[in-house]
Write an enzyme that holds these catalytic residues in place. Structure first.
Site, PDB file in Angstrom:
ATOM      1  CG  HIS A   8      -2.138  -0.907   1.071  1.00  0.00           C
ATOM      2  ND1 HIS A   8      -1.458  -2.073   1.476  1.00  0.00           N
ATOM      3  CD2 HIS A   8      -3.281  -0.794   0.929  1.00  0.00           C
ATOM      4  CE1 HIS A   8      -3.240  -3.021   1.399  1.00  0.00           C
ATOM      5  NE2 HIS A   8      -4.364  -2.109   0.526  1.00  0.00           N
ATOM      6  CE  LYS A  68      -3.083  -1.115   4.610  1.00  0.00           C
ATOM      7  NZ  LYS A  68      -4.604   0.179   5.412  1.00  0.00           N
TER       8      LYS A  68
HETATM    9  P1  NAD Z   1      -6.921   9.419   5.979  1.00  0.00           P
HETATM   10  O1  NAD Z   1      -6.300   9.783   6.952  1.00  0.00           O
HETATM   11  O2  NAD Z   1      -7.438  10.603   5.041  1.00  0.00           O
HETATM   12  O3  NAD Z   1      -8.298   9.723   5.823  1.00  0.00           O
HETATM   13  C1  NAD Z   1      -8.793   8.946   7.699  1.00  0.00           C
HETATM   14  C2  NAD Z   1      -9.598  10.858   8.084  1.00  0.00           C
HETATM   15  O4  NAD Z   1     -10.470  10.449   9.653  1.00  0.00           O
HETATM   16  C3  NAD Z   1      -8.998  12.262   8.475  1.00  0.00           C
HETATM   17  O5  NAD Z   1      -9.736  12.841   7.593  1.00  0.00           O
HETATM   18  C4  NAD Z   1      -9.238  12.014   9.957  1.00  0.00           C
HETATM   19  O6  NAD Z   1      -9.502  13.602  10.288  1.00  0.00           O
HETATM   20  C5  NAD Z   1     -10.539  11.493  10.040  1.00  0.00           C
HETATM   21  N1  NAD Z   1     -10.648  11.425  11.597  1.00  0.00           N
HETATM   22  C6  NAD Z   1      -9.556  11.184  12.272  1.00  0.00           C
HETATM   23  N2  NAD Z   1     -10.386  10.735  13.285  1.00  0.00           N
HETATM   24  C7  NAD Z   1     -11.748  11.518  13.802  1.00  0.00           C
HETATM   25  C8  NAD Z   1     -12.114  11.535  14.712  1.00  0.00           C
HETATM   26  N3  NAD Z   1     -12.363  11.115  16.250  1.00  0.00           N
HETATM   27  N4  NAD Z   1     -13.501  12.151  14.288  1.00  0.00           N
HETATM   28  C9  NAD Z   1     -14.014  12.350  13.300  1.00  0.00           C
HETATM   29  N5  NAD Z   1     -13.103  12.102  11.844  1.00  0.00           N
HETATM   30  C10 NAD Z   1     -11.710  11.904  12.047  1.00  0.00           C
HETATM   31  O7  NAD Z   1      -7.225   7.622   5.914  1.00  0.00           O
HETATM   32  P2  NAD Z   1      -7.588   7.454   4.484  1.00  0.00           P
HETATM   33  O8  NAD Z   1      -6.829   6.543   3.608  1.00  0.00           O
HETATM   34  O9  NAD Z   1      -9.318   7.481   4.292  1.00  0.00           O
HETATM   35  O10 NAD Z   1      -7.890   5.517   5.346  1.00  0.00           O
HETATM   36  C11 NAD Z   1      -9.472   5.987   6.047  1.00  0.00           C
HETATM   37  C12 NAD Z   1      -9.531   3.925   6.852  1.00  0.00           C
HETATM   38  O11 NAD Z   1     -10.059   3.229   6.088  1.00  0.00           O
HETATM   39  C13 NAD Z   1      -7.930   3.221   7.358  1.00  0.00           C
HETATM   40  O12 NAD Z   1      -8.608   2.740   8.433  1.00  0.00           O
HETATM   41  C14 NAD Z   1      -7.880   2.758   5.852  1.00  0.00           C
HETATM   42  O13 NAD Z   1      -6.986   1.650   6.419  1.00  0.00           O
HETATM   43  C15 NAD Z   1      -9.175   2.434   5.341  1.00  0.00           C
HETATM   44  N6  NAD Z   1      -9.397   2.060   4.054  1.00  0.00           N
HETATM   45  C16 NAD Z   1     -10.606   0.846   4.388  1.00  0.00           C
HETATM   46  C17 NAD Z   1     -11.277   0.472   3.035  1.00  0.00           C
HETATM   47  C18 NAD Z   1     -11.950  -0.736   2.768  1.00  0.00           C
HETATM   48  O14 NAD Z   1     -11.866  -0.684   1.411  1.00  0.00           O
HETATM   49  N7  NAD Z   1     -12.869  -1.409   3.496  1.00  0.00           N
HETATM   50  C19 NAD Z   1     -10.324   0.827   2.175  1.00  0.00           C
HETATM   51  C20 NAD Z   1      -9.412   2.347   1.638  1.00  0.00           C
HETATM   52  C21 NAD Z   1      -9.276   2.657   2.964  1.00  0.00           C
END
Ligand code: NAD
Length: 267
Positions: free
Chosen positions: A154, A158
């Site tokens: 990734h 990540k």
């Molecule tokens: P990112 O860091 O770009 O986004 C996360 C967001 O959550 C940020 O904007 C952050 O400010 C916000 N956040 C954190 N704590 C918070 C809180 N207490 N209240 C409100 N907002 C809060 O990360 P990303 O790349 O978007 O990934 C997010 C998650 O999704 C990760 O765990 C990643 O592994 C997962 N993910 C899952 C899939 C899937 O298909 N299941 C696909 C991609 C990413």
């Protein structure tokens, strides 16, 4: 009537993709956007590169999800844990994409799913869902003589490892091989670790650049090796799958569902 959706983590990489997909899909309407930090007070559409949608990002999750039929969460494990009681209180259904959740949070999700529909998938892509299905069938077909190992890569941002998708891939393969997905997993190898056992499943992690997500299952025997690979090149695939899951779960009763359920794959 469109399904009303709130996004928890709306300013994140996935959150912004979700805003775009919810805007694109006729049956869905964005009614809430929750995040914290600099995004608070900004229009969720503008953050996602669209025209203003009239939905302002709030740091108050209770307020942000109040109008939603379904909440979609892509944040951090701690934030997901904090969201669960608020979703319980609001009566909304829930789609969780956040990975790296603790056993305690997984138990809380299972408890919430006794009351209402919750979808939890470590990977919302349709291709990866097919990979899970094919990996389990392949491990069954090839039998114990073939060693299973998993590779995942990734992007450099990540924060958790191995990926939730790699863990799920390991679980389906472990089930097919009749081994323990926790006890028999080996995450990385270094030094005099000895020869691999029959039961173990190695999981190797690479991080770098802007790789959206790559997973390979190797089933290696003497003289031949089967490799099943999925490569994601655009994170919109996860957002499309998560929004599809949200529309699907809106019409479902209590239960903990995954993408097999959403895509109608029978086990
Ligand atoms: P990112 O860091 O770009 O986004 C996360 C967001 O959550 C940020 O904007 C952050 O400010 C916000 N956040 C954190 N704590 C918070 C809180 N207490 N209240 C409100 N907002 C809060 O990360 P990303 O790349 O978007 O990934 C997010 C998650 O999704 C990760 O765990 C990643 O592994 C997962 N993910 C899952 C899939 C899937 O298909 N299941 C696909 C991609 C990413």
């Amino acid at each position: 009537m469109p399904i009303k959706i709130a996004i928890h983590g709306a300013a994140g990489r996935m959150g912004r993709s979700l805003v775009r997909v919810v805007h694109e899909v006729q049956d869905a309407e964005l009614v809430g956007a929750v995040d914290h930090g600099e995004a608070v007070g900004k229009d969720a559409g503008v953050l996602a590169g669209l025209d203003p949608l009239g939905v302002t990002v709030t740091s108050d999750a209770r307020e942000g999800i109040a109008q939603a039929d379904v909440v979609i969460d892509f944040t951090l494990p701690k934030a997901t844990a904090g969201l669960l009681p608020l979703v319980e209180e609001s009566g909304a259904k829930l789609v969780i994409g956040t990975t790296g959740l603790s056993d305690e949070t997984n138990a809380a999700i299972a408890a919430l799913a006794k009351e209402r529909g919750v979808v939890y998938a470590p990977n919302y892509s349709q291709g990866v869902t097919a990979l899970f299905y094919l990996a389990e069938r392949a491990a069954e077909l090839m039998g114990p003589a073939f060693d299973a190992e998993i590779f995942e890569m990734h992007h450099r941002h990540k924060v958790d490892a191995p990926s939730g998708t790699a863990v799920k891939l390991l679980e389906v393969v472990a089930r097919a091989k009749g081994v323990d997905p926790k006890k028999d997993r080996v995450c990385g190898r270094e030094g005099q670790v000895g020869a691999r056992t029959d039961a173990e499943i190695g999981v190797m992690t690479l991080r770098g650049g802007d790789v959206v997500g790559e997973h390979t299952l190797y089933l290696s025997g003497y003289g031949e090796r089967l490799e099943l690979t999925h490569r994601a090149t655009d994170r919109m695939i996860f957002a499309r799958g998560a929004v599809r899951a949200a529309l699907w779960v809106a019409g479902k009763g209590p239960g903990l569902y995954d993408m097999f359920d959403v895509m109608g794959i029978s086990r």
